[in-house]
Scaffold this active site. Sequence first.
Site, PDB file in Angstrom:
ATOM      1  N   HIS A 276       0.830  -1.200   0.000  1.00  0.00           N
ATOM      2  CA  HIS A 276       0.000   0.000   0.000  1.00  0.00           C
ATOM      3  C   HIS A 276       0.873   1.262   0.000  1.00  0.00           C
ATOM      4  CE1 HIS A 276      -3.413  -2.564   0.372  1.00  0.00           C
ATOM      5  NE2 HIS A 276      -3.121  -2.931   1.607  1.00  0.00           N
ATOM      6  N   ASP A 327      -4.882  -7.962  -3.797  1.00  0.00           N
ATOM      7  CA  ASP A 327      -5.296  -7.812  -2.406  1.00  0.00           C
ATOM      8  C   ASP A 327      -6.605  -8.537  -2.085  1.00  0.00           C
ATOM      9  OD1 ASP A 327      -5.620  -6.989   0.203  1.00  0.00           O
ATOM     10  OD2 ASP A 327      -5.181  -4.901  -0.171  1.00  0.00           O
TER      11      ASP A 327
END
Length: 466
Positions: A276, A327
């Site tokens: 991220h 993800d």
Amino acid sequence: MSTIYEVEHLHQPDGWLSPGYVEVGDDGIILSVSGTKPETKPVERLKGFGVPGLSNLHSHAFQRALAGRTEFVTTARAEDNLWTWRKEMYRMVDRLTPEDYEAIAALVYLEMLQFGMTAVCEFHYVHHLPGGEPHANAAEMSDRLVAAAAHTGLGLTLLPVLYAHGGIGKKLEATQRRFAHSVDDYLKLIETLRSRRVANPRLRVGVALHSLRAVTPDEARAALAGMKAIDPDARLHIHVSETTHEVAEVQAGLGARPVQWLLDNVGLSPDWCLVHATHLDASEIAGLAASGAVAGICPLTEATMGDGFFPLVEYDAAGGAWGIGTDSHYCTSTAEELRMLECGKRLELRRRNVIARPDSAHPEYEAHTGRVLFDTSLAGGEQASAQGGGALVAGRRADLVMLDPDSNPLLGHGPRTVLDAWILGGTQNPVRDVMVAGDWVIRDGHHPGAASIRDAYQRAMTRLVQ
């Protein structure tokens, strides 16, 4: 023995070969690449565009079961964000069995192959029984992921997660006990999983620290030191700076922003992948880029969660390495993830072609957005996964993805614009054939296990959401 493929257009690090000849050994390694047809050996002709398979650098396979099931608000959760979504995720985790885990992962891994991904970094933290007791086989849930990858043919970099706290200075919540290990037990799990590599040549094992919220500095240092003693070349992953809430909590608890704390305290290097890294200040952008670590961007999950925009333009301009992950698997498409990354920044900056930069020394040079997006994420994914692919050159693993020139998005395109067309144009998936380590796992869009994988997933979902 070896096989030679004549590929109509073959992706190379510095351009294309049209045609290109790839010789693949029986061990799945590329022996040679040439633009000249061999005279002494027959070739198998492949129509279309041959590109390297991409490594997906971040996956929570089980979260695929939540896609489309949390898109609502109520008076009790009128302001929906990552933290309210997490409560729904925990509810599902409480019901998850090993059989469910394998079935969901197999479908996700099949989808990755179908979209041109040939390896995945699985950030795996559902380790134990509900309530926190270990399975009789402490590696049960990990083994289910290994089995799912083997069933589909996908390369797997398994990253068992160290998860010890519910936040800085906070005890674990009840559901989080399924995730937790002591450092000693965690390192025992790593050793056990490394023994699985004997029977699974496409398996790699690395380390994942869930976040600076979920492990203390001492736990992080002990786990990293233990892993380096086991495997000095292991890949090291961590969630970091996904939300402004996380940044504030770490800054208050540890005295520095998350990426800055890592730079100052663990010494980031190219072995690291920071997943991220959405909220960085200028110093962190410069430090992370200079460290050689990979930023693991998950564009559609970050968009779905409302996390914010990764500082792509500034980080790329600083020379930072980055790759993409899927993800939570709202999407498993290479093209759609990269499209979201580029087009999200176009919306934010209100201009086009934000990642591609002209070359002032060569005014005639065309910097193509699709090529820059694909090649950069290709390199970052391989760096984060250590799978051995990432390029169609001698000595690398033979991970070859054939794009169909007759698919709607690629009609009329040649090598100059094909990656632009795939990533930024059209919605039909042009991936036709997929090779992993020299084995064709998808031919003409067909995977031999697809029907049974879908059936197992359907049974798992019927049970989970009843």
